[in-house]
Design an enzyme around this catalytic site. Structure first.
Site, mmCIF file in Angstrom:
data_model
loop_
_atom_site.group_PDB
_atom_site.id
_atom_site.type_symbol
_atom_site.label_atom_id
_atom_site.label_comp_id
_atom_site.label_asym_id
_atom_site.label_seq_id
_atom_site.Cartn_x
_atom_site.Cartn_y
_atom_site.Cartn_z
ATOM 1 N N ARG A 1 0.852 -1.181 0.000
ATOM 2 C CA ARG A 1 0.000 0.000 0.000
ATOM 3 C C ARG A 1 0.894 1.239 0.000
ATOM 4 O O ARG A 1 2.053 1.181 0.399
ATOM 5 C CB ARG A 1 -0.893 0.026 1.238
ATOM 6 C CG ARG A 1 -1.860 -1.149 1.349
ATOM 7 C CD ARG A 1 -2.706 -1.007 2.618
ATOM 8 N NE ARG A 1 -3.698 -2.066 2.729
ATOM 9 C CZ ARG A 1 -3.520 -3.195 3.407
ATOM 10 N NH1 ARG A 1 -2.357 -3.408 4.035
ATOM 11 N NH2 ARG A 1 -4.471 -4.112 3.471
ATOM 12 N N LYS B 1 -2.271 -2.091 7.908
ATOM 13 C CA LYS B 1 -3.422 -1.521 8.594
ATOM 14 C C LYS B 1 -3.575 -2.144 9.975
ATOM 15 O O LYS B 1 -3.338 -3.324 10.158
ATOM 16 C CB LYS B 1 -4.690 -1.753 7.768
ATOM 17 C CG LYS B 1 -4.758 -0.920 6.496
ATOM 18 C CD LYS B 1 -6.093 -1.110 5.810
ATOM 19 C CE LYS B 1 -6.219 -0.204 4.591
ATOM 20 N NZ LYS B 1 -7.519 -0.378 3.913
ATOM 21 N N HIS C 1 -1.952 2.386 -6.131
ATOM 22 C CA HIS C 1 -2.912 1.284 -5.987
ATOM 23 C C HIS C 1 -3.049 0.491 -7.282
ATOM 24 O O HIS C 1 -3.359 -0.703 -7.253
ATOM 25 C CB HIS C 1 -4.279 1.808 -5.553
ATOM 26 C CG HIS C 1 -5.226 0.708 -5.196
ATOM 27 N ND1 HIS C 1 -5.052 -0.082 -4.082
ATOM 28 C CD2 HIS C 1 -6.333 0.236 -5.821
ATOM 29 C CE1 HIS C 1 -6.019 -0.980 -4.022
ATOM 30 N NE2 HIS C 1 -6.802 -0.807 -5.064
ATOM 31 N N ARG D 1 -0.360 -2.000 -7.141
ATOM 32 C CA ARG D 1 -0.733 -3.018 -6.145
ATOM 33 C C ARG D 1 -1.778 -3.968 -6.732
ATOM 34 O O ARG D 1 -1.693 -5.184 -6.571
ATOM 35 C CB ARG D 1 -1.271 -2.326 -4.890
ATOM 36 C CG ARG D 1 -1.816 -3.267 -3.814
ATOM 37 C CD ARG D 1 -2.170 -2.433 -2.585
ATOM 38 N NE ARG D 1 -3.092 -3.110 -1.684
ATOM 39 C CZ ARG D 1 -2.715 -3.943 -0.717
ATOM 40 N NH1 ARG D 1 -1.436 -4.235 -0.556
ATOM 41 N NH2 ARG D 1 -3.616 -4.482 0.087
ATOM 42 N N HIS E 1 -4.405 -8.484 3.455
ATOM 43 C CA HIS E 1 -5.853 -8.327 3.590
ATOM 44 C C HIS E 1 -6.375 -9.081 4.803
ATOM 45 O O HIS E 1 -5.956 -10.197 5.079
ATOM 46 C CB HIS E 1 -6.563 -8.863 2.339
ATOM 47 C CG HIS E 1 -6.505 -7.915 1.198
ATOM 48 N ND1 HIS E 1 -6.773 -8.295 -0.099
ATOM 49 C CD2 HIS E 1 -6.214 -6.588 1.136
ATOM 50 C CE1 HIS E 1 -6.648 -7.256 -0.901
ATOM 51 N NE2 HIS E 1 -6.316 -6.213 -0.166
ATOM 52 N N TYR F 1 -5.067 -13.123 9.807
ATOM 53 C CA TYR F 1 -4.270 -13.617 8.693
ATOM 54 C C TYR F 1 -4.439 -15.121 8.563
ATOM 55 O O TYR F 1 -4.744 -15.816 9.526
ATOM 56 C CB TYR F 1 -2.783 -13.304 8.890
ATOM 57 C CG TYR F 1 -2.493 -11.839 8.932
ATOM 58 C CD1 TYR F 1 -2.607 -11.063 7.785
ATOM 59 C CD2 TYR F 1 -2.126 -11.214 10.111
ATOM 60 C CE1 TYR F 1 -2.347 -9.712 7.818
ATOM 61 C CE2 TYR F 1 -1.868 -9.863 10.158
ATOM 62 C CZ TYR F 1 -1.978 -9.119 9.001
ATOM 63 O OH TYR F 1 -1.733 -7.777 9.031
#
Length: 299
Positions: free
Chosen positions: A147, A171, A239, A242, A265, A274
């Site tokens: 990111r 994140k 992005h 990505r 994600h 995860y």
């Protein structure tokens, strides 16, 4: 349809026209949507005794048939008005359609850049510090699918050159380790030789000519500039690289779980943030699938 149900439908139509003073077009649409819904109800269930679970089943059927969110919203509006009418008429005690909502329309994914165009974008030439820095940035974006915020936050210590990996803080302050391809490692190494000549305020991996950490906006602007100079047919931004990374990886490996792990994600369907894949497996998938990281024999 029972005579009683037909009678209430006629009363509903009159109610929409006279009391609600809706347009003839809207009333016609509502009546059509009610008829559509009634045809999908289970045997023995009609518009007078339909329950919430029945409307949920019909909603799912219409969604599977490919109705757009807008069409589904119109249908929902019709059955909700019908429920309110029956409630006012004393036929039912609760509106079975209350609270139902149409599935949100999926946002279209950004178009990815094909492998040939990526190769052309990354084939920028020049030995000046800015060019070497920007090449390293774009190589790393495409190599590891980072990111924008993740890349901008990288420090000198984030990259493990011997292991060809980068430690990323994603994140929610979730740390992950992502493989880095050979081209990106080479580009970063070339940039670091120039970076040594810059008086830097901190340990940021990517800095400006004045030694300050490169901002998000500056990274975006530089990538857009190179996309234009390399005459790509679409605007280049972080992005998009990505997304291209993810698309090309999936096309080559079809290992969705590994790519999700590489991208950082979260999996909303489970309590685990995860997947349980270990780094060795991720590295193997990466090496075998990434267009610019496939292992080659040493020359």
């Amino acid at each position: 349809m029972t005579p009683q149900c037909q009678s209430y439908l006629q009363q509903f139509e009159t109610y929409m026209q006279s009391e609600r003073q809706l347009s003839a077009h809207t009333v016609r649409n509502y009546m059509y949507e009610l008829q559509r819904g009634s045809e999908l109800l289970p045997e023995g269930v009609d518009l007078l005794n339909v329950g919430r679970e029945h409307w949920q089943q019909v909603l799912a059927k219409l969604h599977r048939k490919g109705l757009s969110p807008r069409s589904l919203s119109l249908w929902l509006s019709a059955i909700k008005q019908w429920g309110e009418f029956l409630l006012r008429s004393g036929v039912i005690e609760l509106n079975p359609a209350k609270g139902l909502s149409a599935p949100k329309q999926a946002k279209p994914l950004p178009k990815n850049i094909d492998v040939d165009s990526i190769s052309h974008l990354l084939a920028i030439e020049g030995n000046d510090p800015l060019t070497l820095r920007d090449k390293a940035i774009m190589e790393l974006f495409y190599s590891s699918g980072l990111r924008l915020a993740e890349l901008a936050a990288l420090d000198l210590s984030s990259v493990q050159y011997d292991q060809h990996e980068v430690r990323v803080l994603g994140k929610g302050n979730k740390e992950r380790i992502v493989p880095v391809g050979r081209y990106a490692i080479e580009a970063i190494s070339a940039w670091l030789k120039c970076r040594k000549q810059i008086s830097c305020e901190d340990n940021a991996l990517f800095v400006t000519e004045k030694g300050k950490r490169l901002s998000h906006r500056s990274i975006q602007a530089r990538m857009s500039k190179w996309g234009q100079e390399q005459a790509l047919s679409m605007r280049v931004h972080p992005h998009k690289l990505r997304h291209s990374f993810a698309t090309h990886m999936l096309e080559s490996s079809a290992d969705l779980r590994a790519v999700q792990e590489l991208l950082g994600h979260e999996n909303l369907s489970t309590t685990q943030i995860y997947t349980s894949l270990d780094f060795q497996h991720l590295a193997k998938v990466y090496d075998n699938a990434h267009p610019r990281a496939k292992k080659q024999q040493d020359k």
